[in-house]
Design an enzyme around this catalytic site. Structure first.
Site, PDB file in Angstrom:
ATOM      1  CE  LYS A 103      -1.931   2.827   2.693  1.00 47.60           C
ATOM      2  NZ  LYS A 103      -1.861   3.995   1.780  1.00 47.60           N
ATOM      3  N   GLY A 110       6.787   5.103   7.994  1.00 47.24           N
ATOM      4  CA  GLY A 110       5.981   6.316   8.044  1.00 47.24           C
ATOM      5  C   GLY A 110       6.169   6.997   9.375  1.00 47.24           C
ATOM      6  CB  SER A 111       4.149   9.528  11.084  1.00 50.96           C
ATOM      7  OG  SER A 111       2.904   8.856  11.094  1.00 50.96           O
ATOM      8  CB  THR A 112       6.710   8.160  15.639  1.00 47.26           C
ATOM      9  OG1 THR A 112       8.069   8.084  15.175  1.00 47.26           O
ATOM     10  CG2 THR A 112       6.646   7.553  17.026  1.00 47.26           C
ATOM     11  N   GLY A 129       2.804   4.444  13.247  1.00 42.93           N
ATOM     12  CA  GLY A 129       3.531   3.233  13.611  1.00 42.93           C
ATOM     13  C   GLY A 129       3.078   2.678  14.962  1.00 42.93           C
ATOM     14  CD  GLU A 182      13.192   0.839   9.229  1.00 42.32           C
ATOM     15  OE1 GLU A 182      13.728   1.792   9.821  1.00 42.32           O
ATOM     16  OE2 GLU A 182      13.683  -0.303   9.203  1.00 42.32           O
ATOM     17  CB  CYS A 194      13.041   9.078   7.927  1.00 42.44           C
ATOM     18  SG  CYS A 194      13.884   7.995   6.782  1.00 42.44           S
ATOM     19  CD  GLU A 225      10.233  13.029  11.174  1.00 45.22           C
ATOM     20  OE1 GLU A 225       9.090  12.619  11.433  1.00 45.22           O
ATOM     21  OE2 GLU A 225      11.070  12.354  10.548  1.00 45.22           O
TER      22      GLU A 225
HETATM   23  P1  NAD Z   1       2.321   8.516   7.478  1.00 46.77           P
HETATM   24  O1  NAD Z   1       2.535   7.766   8.731  1.00 46.77           O
HETATM   25  O2  NAD Z   1       1.326   9.604   7.464  1.00 46.77           O
HETATM   26  O3  NAD Z   1       1.906   7.513   6.308  1.00 46.77           O
HETATM   27  C1  NAD Z   1       2.697   6.402   5.949  1.00 46.77           C
HETATM   28  C2  NAD Z   1       1.807   5.353   5.300  1.00 46.77           C
HETATM   29  O4  NAD Z   1       0.852   4.894   6.243  1.00 46.77           O
HETATM   30  C3  NAD Z   1       0.995   5.860   4.109  1.00 46.77           C
HETATM   31  O5  NAD Z   1       0.921   4.842   3.133  1.00 46.77           O
HETATM   32  C4  NAD Z   1      -0.365   6.103   4.714  1.00 46.77           C
HETATM   33  O6  NAD Z   1      -1.403   6.032   3.765  1.00 46.77           O
HETATM   34  C5  NAD Z   1      -0.440   4.947   5.693  1.00 46.77           C
HETATM   35  N1  NAD Z   1      -1.418   5.104   6.772  1.00 46.77           N
HETATM   36  C6  NAD Z   1      -1.994   6.247   7.229  1.00 46.77           C
HETATM   37  N2  NAD Z   1      -2.851   5.963   8.222  1.00 46.77           N
HETATM   38  C7  NAD Z   1      -2.810   4.615   8.410  1.00 46.77           C
HETATM   39  C8  NAD Z   1      -3.453   3.713   9.304  1.00 46.77           C
HETATM   40  N3  NAD Z   1      -4.322   4.148  10.223  1.00 46.77           N
HETATM   41  N4  NAD Z   1      -3.157   2.401   9.211  1.00 46.77           N
HETATM   42  C9  NAD Z   1      -2.284   1.958   8.311  1.00 46.77           C
HETATM   43  N5  NAD Z   1      -1.641   2.752   7.438  1.00 46.77           N
HETATM   44  C10 NAD Z   1      -1.894   4.073   7.491  1.00 46.77           C
HETATM   45  O7  NAD Z   1       3.747   9.035   7.025  1.00 46.77           O
HETATM   46  P2  NAD Z   1       4.034  10.006   5.788  1.00 46.77           P
HETATM   47  O8  NAD Z   1       3.434  11.334   6.104  1.00 46.77           O
HETATM   48  O9  NAD Z   1       3.664   9.340   4.513  1.00 46.77           O
HETATM   49  O10 NAD Z   1       5.627  10.049   5.829  1.00 46.77           O
HETATM   50  C11 NAD Z   1       6.326  10.862   6.700  1.00 46.77           C
HETATM   51  C12 NAD Z   1       6.856  10.117   7.897  1.00 46.77           C
HETATM   52  O11 NAD Z   1       7.507   8.913   7.498  1.00 46.77           O
HETATM   53  C13 NAD Z   1       7.898  10.879   8.670  1.00 46.77           C
HETATM   54  O12 NAD Z   1       7.645  10.768  10.055  1.00 46.77           O
HETATM   55  C14 NAD Z   1       9.211  10.164   8.323  1.00 46.77           C
HETATM   56  O13 NAD Z   1      10.232  10.290   9.271  1.00 46.77           O
HETATM   57  C15 NAD Z   1       8.750   8.775   8.181  1.00 46.77           C
HETATM   58  N6  NAD Z   1       9.708   8.002   7.371  1.00 46.77           N
HETATM   59  C16 NAD Z   1      10.511   7.107   7.998  1.00 46.77           C
HETATM   60  C17 NAD Z   1      11.447   6.390   7.266  1.00 46.77           C
HETATM   61  C18 NAD Z   1      12.353   5.394   7.923  1.00 46.77           C
HETATM   62  O14 NAD Z   1      12.887   4.569   7.214  1.00 46.77           O
HETATM   63  N7  NAD Z   1      12.528   5.426   9.246  1.00 46.77           N
HETATM   64  C19 NAD Z   1      11.552   6.587   5.888  1.00 46.77           C
HETATM   65  C20 NAD Z   1      10.716   7.512   5.287  1.00 46.77           C
HETATM   66  C21 NAD Z   1       9.786   8.201   6.046  1.00 46.77           C
END
Ligand code: NAD
Ligand code: MN
Length: 476
Positions: free
Chosen positions: A174, A227-229, A232, A249, A283, A380
């Site tokens: 996804k 994605g975001s903490t 996560g 991550e 990130c 962040e």
């Molecule tokens: P996000 O958490 O908003 O979204 C990430 C993914 O999760 C997207 O595909 C989103 O559609 C999905 N998502 C949203 N709500 C969900 C839910 N309730 N259940 C399951 N999936 C859901 O993150 P973002 O805004 O896309 O990206 C930015 C964040 O990602 C930043 O915090 C960044 O640090 C982090 N990031 C981390 C790494 C790493 O490797 N540590 C790499 C890239 C980005």
């Protein structure tokens, strides 16, 4: 290759069952340019059931050589169609075309690495008792949900899908709602490369609509999330019911530590891109800089001069270094941080404004005199903003570095070997670089300490994470 717009489910390309779509906006022009299917819960269920059938129906039992062959074929097609994928990435998130090209090649290399790993991934024999034989098996898990963000959409999709598939799992991928195109293109390429139906599914759509259904489905054995903490944490909670495996991550607030004994001139020239690359939406962005006081002033001067030289603009131009931010919302969120910095009396050494009237652009911004309790120091920001502070004492500096709840990445600049080793051991983060800013290597584990994550992507560590370990004892 034309712009993908449909879900990839059960080996076919189709609209969402609900007929819903999402409009994609080009961040560089603010113009809508594509309509893409937006999956719903029905599509999630169909995809997971298809993936389970594909796993039981043969993918898990395929001879390693056959599995490798398909993964190599995917890598080859990724290289053939690299220019298309790079353009899709640029259009959907405003990534400069030269970065987009590099990242597509990185994704192809990831497929090659794991294709090559398939037949070199062993269990063990263990002497446990006299006579008999004890051995371990690394078995595939079943269906893996891979959820990826919008900042590096293609490489992250590749570095989750490739090791999971190589280990014999089936994958439901996804992408983020802002960046579905390269994930869908991967589906098309996998299909053309001969990956059997159902082994990989790609569901574009919003996380809030399908996230819970995907994460809680009883057939999902592992959720691999970047994605975001905040999200996560929610995924980990939901996964706890069935003790599903998770790898996470998450966010970061990574330090860049410059000692006076380093080649600090080189550090100053190379450091702007360690935080501003991808317009700071990284990130691993080195968004907190600690510079030893004796070189602080000349360092800042050089760093600011190098920042001012960065080319911010049209992502279609090969010389562009920083494109727009991904969305109006993302820029607004960063501008709130800048407003807070102004209110708290931080000094703007450069940046802070919008460099172009059209597109979601924001200047690379260098903040000085940021308080240790200020939001810009602690949180962040996920935009082109860095805070630089001087330090006097190594131990006190390390306490401040490690006071962050995050621990993803970081850089250390010193020409003193003992110090490099000592500080590398002391910094609480999953990834570090000394006299360099490179964080991501296909062959090496990547991931975070503390709230930056759990588990590792890349390298053989990631492949292990897509298996269950079984121990078998056979009596003589
Ligand atoms: P996000 O958490 O908003 O979204 C990430 C993914 O999760 C997207 O595909 C989103 O559609 C999905 N998502 C949203 N709500 C969900 C839910 N309730 N259940 C399951 N999936 C859901 O993150 P973002 O805004 O896309 O990206 C930015 C964040 O990602 C930043 O915090 C960044 O640090 C982090 N990031 C981390 C790494 C790493 O490797 N540590 C790499 C890239 C980005
Ligand atoms: Mn988000």
């Amino acid at each position: 290759m034309t712009l993908p717009s449909q879900l990839y489910v059960d080996g076919a390309f189709r609209a969402a069952k609900s007929g819903r779509t999402t409009t994609l906006i080009n961040p560089a022009t603010e113009q809508p340019f594509a309509e893409v299917a937006a999956a719903g819960v029905e599509d999630v269920n169909a995809a997971i059931e298809s993936a389970q059938r594909a796993w039981e129906g043969g993918w898990r039992d395929l001879a390693p050589g056959k599995r490798a062959e398909v993964l190599f074929a995917i890598a080859r097609l990724l290289r053939d169609y690299a220019e298309h994928l790079a353009e899709f990435e640029m259009l959907q998130i405003g990534k400069p075309i030269s970065d987009a090209r590099d990242e597509v090649m990185l994704g192809a290399r990831v497929f090659e690495y794991y294709a090559g790993a398939v037949g070199k991934f062993y269990g063990q024999t263990i002497p446990v008792a006299r006579g008999g034989l004890d051995f371990t098996l690394r078995q595939s898990m079943g269906v893996v949900a891979a959820i990826v963000p919008w900042n590096f959409p293609f490489p992250i999709a590749a570095w989750k899908a490739a090791p999971a598939l190589a280990a014999g799992n089936c994958v439901v991928l996804k992408p983020a709602s802002l960046s579905p195109l390269t994930a869908l293109a991967l589906g098309q390429i996998a299909h053309a490369a001969g990956l059997p139906s159902g082994v990989l599914q790609v569901l574009s759509g919003s996380g809030s609509a399908v996230g819970d259904a995907l994460v809680t489905h009883p057939l999902i054995r592992k959720v691999s999330f970047t994605g975001s903490t905040e999200i996560g944490r929610r995924i980990m909670e939901l996964a706890s019911r069935d003790i599903k495996r998770v790898s996470l991550e998450l966010g970061g607030k990574s330090p860049n530590i410059v000692f006076a004994d380093a080649d600090w001139q080189r550090a100053a020239e190379s450091s702007p891109m360690s935080v501003f690359a991808n317009t700071g939406q990284d990130c691993c962005a080195r968004s907190r800089m600690f510079v030893e006081r004796s070189v602080y002033e000349p360092f800042v001067e050089k760093f600011v001069a190098a920042t001012k030289k960065l080319i911010v603009g049209d992502p279609t131009k090969a010389e562009t270094q920083l494109g727009p931010m991904v969305s109006a919302g993302q820029r607004a969120s960063v501008e709130e941080y800048l407003a807070d910095a102004r209110k708290r009396g931080s000094k703007f050494a450069t940046g802070g404004g919008r460099p172009h009237p059209q597109g979601f652009y924001l200047e690379p911004t260098v903040l000085l005199d940021v308080g240790k309790e200020d939001r810009c120091w602690r949180e962040e920001i996920f935009g082109p903003v860095v805070a630089i502070t001087p330090f006097d004492d190594e131990a006190a500096m390390l306490r401040e570095v490690n006071a962050s709840p995050y621990g993803l990445s970081g850089s250390i600049w010193t020409n003193n070997l003992s110090r490099a080793l000592r500080v590398s051991r002391a910094v609480q983060s999953g990834v570090l670089s000394v006299n360099s800013h490179s964080s991501v290597h296909v062959e090496a584990p990547f991931g975070g300490f503390k709230t930056s994550g759990l588990g590792r992507d890349l390298g053989m560590t990631a492949m292990e994470g897509y298996t269950e370990l079984k121990n078998v004892y056979v009596a003589e």
